[in-house]
Write a protein that holds these residues in place. Sequence first.
Motif, PDB file in Angstrom:
ATOM      1  N   GLU A  88       0.812  -1.222   0.000  1.00 43.53           N
ATOM      2  CA  GLU A  88       0.000   0.000   0.000  1.00 43.53           C
ATOM      3  C   GLU A  88       0.846   1.273   0.000  1.00 43.53           C
ATOM      4  OE1 GLU A  88      -3.146   0.002  -0.427  1.00 43.53           O
ATOM      5  OE2 GLU A  88      -3.530  -2.138  -0.235  1.00 43.53           O
ATOM      6  N   GLN A  89       1.940   1.298   0.768  1.00 44.62           N
ATOM      7  CA  GLN A  89       2.750   2.507   0.883  1.00 44.62           C
ATOM      8  C   GLN A  89       3.931   2.525  -0.087  1.00 44.62           C
ATOM      9  OE1 GLN A  89       3.889   3.142   4.995  1.00 44.62           O
ATOM     10  NE2 GLN A  89       1.879   2.525   5.755  1.00 44.62           N
ATOM     11  N   GLY A  90       4.231   1.376  -0.687  1.00 46.97           N
ATOM     12  CA  GLY A  90       5.352   1.314  -1.613  1.00 46.97           C
ATOM     13  C   GLY A  90       6.706   1.412  -0.946  1.00 46.97           C
ATOM     14  N   ASN A  91       6.774   1.067   0.330  1.00 48.77           N
ATOM     15  CA  ASN A  91       8.026   1.151   1.081  1.00 48.77           C
ATOM     16  C   ASN A  91       8.829  -0.144   0.903  1.00 48.77           C
ATOM     17  OD1 ASN A  91      10.106   1.632   2.858  1.00 48.77           O
ATOM     18  ND2 ASN A  91       8.849   1.442   4.715  1.00 48.77           N
ATOM     19  N   LEU A  92       9.659  -0.185  -0.121  1.00 49.98           N
ATOM     20  CA  LEU A  92      10.436  -1.388  -0.401  1.00 49.98           C
ATOM     21  C   LEU A  92      11.542  -1.612   0.627  1.00 49.98           C
ATOM     22  CD1 LEU A  92      10.761  -1.304  -4.302  1.00 49.98           C
ATOM     23  CD2 LEU A  92       8.994  -2.358  -2.879  1.00 49.98           C
ATOM     24  N   ASP A  93      11.967  -0.559   1.319  1.00 53.80           N
ATOM     25  CA  ASP A  93      13.002  -0.714   2.347  1.00 53.80           C
ATOM     26  C   ASP A  93      12.515  -1.585   3.502  1.00 53.80           C
ATOM     27  OD1 ASP A  93      14.786   0.850   0.941  1.00 53.80           O
ATOM     28  OD2 ASP A  93      14.205   2.708   1.956  1.00 53.80           O
ATOM     29  N   ALA A  94      11.193  -1.609   3.717  1.00 49.71           N
ATOM     30  CA  ALA A  94      10.645  -2.421   4.802  1.00 49.71           C
ATOM     31  C   ALA A  94      10.858  -3.916   4.554  1.00 49.71           C
ATOM     32  CB  ALA A  94       9.155  -2.125   4.978  1.00 49.71           C
ATOM     33  N   ILE A  95      11.089  -4.290   3.299  1.00 50.07           N
ATOM     34  CA  ILE A  95      11.300  -5.707   2.974  1.00 50.07           C
ATOM     35  C   ILE A  95      12.500  -6.262   3.721  1.00 50.07           C
ATOM     36  CG2 ILE A  95      11.996  -7.255   1.091  1.00 50.07           C
ATOM     37  CD1 ILE A  95      10.193  -5.592  -0.755  1.00 50.07           C
ATOM     38  N   ASP A  96      13.550  -5.457   3.887  1.00 45.39           N
ATOM     39  CA  ASP A  96      14.740  -5.907   4.613  1.00 45.39           C
ATOM     40  C   ASP A  96      14.437  -6.165   6.078  1.00 45.39           C
ATOM     41  OD1 ASP A  96      16.487  -5.767   2.386  1.00 45.39           O
ATOM     42  OD2 ASP A  96      16.616  -3.595   2.630  1.00 45.39           O
ATOM     43  N   GLU A  97      13.446  -5.490   6.633  1.00 50.11           N
ATOM     44  CA  GLU A  97      13.071  -5.679   8.030  1.00 50.11           C
ATOM     45  C   GLU A  97      12.118  -6.858   8.209  1.00 50.11           C
ATOM     46  OE1 GLU A  97      11.299  -2.073   9.338  1.00 50.11           O
ATOM     47  OE2 GLU A  97      13.034  -0.822   8.819  1.00 50.11           O
ATOM     48  N   ILE A  98      11.319  -7.138   7.191  1.00 45.50           N
ATOM     49  CA  ILE A  98      10.268  -8.155   7.300  1.00 45.50           C
ATOM     50  C   ILE A  98      10.789  -9.556   6.988  1.00 45.50           C
ATOM     51  CG2 ILE A  98       8.043  -8.895   6.351  1.00 45.50           C
ATOM     52  CD1 ILE A  98       7.488  -5.895   5.783  1.00 45.50           C
ATOM     53  N   PHE A  99      11.728  -9.646   6.038  1.00 47.19           N
ATOM     54  CA  PHE A  99      12.185 -10.950   5.551  1.00 47.19           C
ATOM     55  C   PHE A  99      13.620 -11.247   5.984  1.00 47.19           C
ATOM     56  CE2 PHE A  99       8.890  -9.497   2.681  1.00 47.19           C
ATOM     57  CZ  PHE A  99       8.114 -10.633   2.476  1.00 47.19           C
ATOM     58  N   THR A 100      13.926 -12.544   6.116  1.00 46.84           N
ATOM     59  CA  THR A 100      15.291 -12.957   6.413  1.00 46.84           C
ATOM     60  C   THR A 100      16.170 -12.776   5.180  1.00 46.84           C
ATOM     61  OG1 THR A 100      14.897 -15.260   5.768  1.00 46.84           O
ATOM     62  CG2 THR A 100      14.457 -14.675   8.069  1.00 46.84           C
ATOM     63  N   GLU A 101      17.484 -12.806   5.378  1.00 52.05           N
ATOM     64  CA  GLU A 101      18.405 -12.597   4.265  1.00 52.05           C
ATOM     65  C   GLU A 101      18.339 -13.722   3.235  1.00 52.05           C
ATOM     66  OE1 GLU A 101      22.284 -12.042   5.813  1.00 52.05           O
ATOM     67  OE2 GLU A 101      21.843 -10.075   6.709  1.00 52.05           O
ATOM     68  N   ASP A 102      17.942 -14.917   3.687  1.00 51.45           N
ATOM     69  CA  ASP A 102      17.880 -16.060   2.767  1.00 51.45           C
ATOM     70  C   ASP A 102      16.446 -16.532   2.537  1.00 51.45           C
ATOM     71  OD1 ASP A 102      17.491 -16.946   5.325  1.00 51.45           O
ATOM     72  OD2 ASP A 102      18.839 -18.679   5.183  1.00 51.45           O
ATOM     73  N   VAL A 103      15.492 -15.619   2.623  1.00 49.40           N
ATOM     74  CA  VAL A 103      14.084 -15.964   2.440  1.00 49.40           C
ATOM     75  C   VAL A 103      13.870 -16.648   1.093  1.00 49.40           C
ATOM     76  CG1 VAL A 103      13.592 -13.647   1.538  1.00 49.40           C
ATOM     77  CG2 VAL A 103      11.720 -15.059   2.400  1.00 49.40           C
ATOM     78  N   VAL A 104      13.006 -17.661   1.093  1.00 46.73           N
ATOM     79  CA  VAL A 104      12.652 -18.373  -0.135  1.00 46.73           C
ATOM     80  C   VAL A 104      11.196 -18.070  -0.465  1.00 46.73           C
ATOM     81  CG1 VAL A 104      12.477 -20.609  -1.292  1.00 46.73           C
ATOM     82  CG2 VAL A 104      14.281 -20.213   0.412  1.00 46.73           C
ATOM     83  N   THR A 105      10.929 -17.618  -1.685  1.00 45.50           N
ATOM     84  CA  THR A 105       9.578 -17.286  -2.130  1.00 45.50           C
ATOM     85  C   THR A 105       9.149 -18.268  -3.205  1.00 45.50           C
ATOM     86  OG1 THR A 105      10.026 -14.942  -1.692  1.00 45.50           O
ATOM     87  CG2 THR A 105       8.090 -15.467  -3.026  1.00 45.50           C
ATOM     88  N   HIS A 106       8.008 -18.923  -2.979  1.00 42.18           N
ATOM     89  CA  HIS A 106       7.471 -19.903  -3.928  1.00 42.18           C
ATOM     90  C   HIS A 106       6.273 -19.279  -4.642  1.00 42.18           C
ATOM     91  CE1 HIS A 106       9.757 -23.012  -1.666  1.00 42.18           C
ATOM     92  NE2 HIS A 106       9.374 -22.322  -0.610  1.00 42.18           N
ATOM     93  N   THR A 107       6.307 -19.206  -5.966  1.00 45.00           N
ATOM     94  CA  THR A 107       5.206 -18.647  -6.738  1.00 45.00           C
ATOM     95  C   THR A 107       4.848 -19.610  -7.862  1.00 45.00           C
ATOM     96  OG1 THR A 107       6.394 -17.502  -8.521  1.00 45.00           O
ATOM     97  CG2 THR A 107       6.366 -16.423  -6.362  1.00 45.00           C
TER      98      THR A 107
END
Length: 217
Positions: A88-107
Amino acid sequence: MAGLEANSRKVAASMVVDLTLPPLGIPPPSGRGGCQSASVRYQPGVVDMGMGSATLVIVNEVRGGTTMSSTAEENKRVVRRIRDEVEEQGNLDAIDEIFTEDVVTHTPMGEFRGPEAIKEMYESDREGFSDSTETIHDVIAEDDTVSMRLTERGTHDGEFMGIEPTGKEFEIQTMAFFRLEDGKVAEWWMQPDTLGFMQQLGVNPEDLSEAVSAGDD
């Protein structure tokens, strides 16, 4: 109950009962029996250990000094930040706070790793659907896993994965599952209605598959 007093643990309960029990923390006098009447009542957030009375408390399972319910609520809060701050806010910097450095995303389009790949995904979405929104309907948490049911909406007004803008709107149902480690998302499974998405945009599934393959080369 005495252990609850010693730990000064304040928790919530959801029932009121009456029972008979010995005065808390005081051994029964010799020859006078071991019990006296006690009123046990729920008071939100309070453990009343007064003589002759007690508050009966239903305590959630505790792990590492934290109740499972509080951990689940915190995990849900972390996951909601994806929609509230990133989407909603477009704050991509928050991704570093929300996810681990080795996060795996399945799509449905493949698997990728790391926060930077998630940032690229959101940048691509923003270019293809400038007005995209998400409405969260349900968020359920258990142990280290959070599940979410939501509706995604938007207008295809930009290039998306090699597909030229169609100007068409879409609205699809999506399920997502998250596994958290130490307060961050370590794994993310996306389950969107991909077929419904393509049908609403009038996109041939083969065209989308070709675009994905070209992007992997």
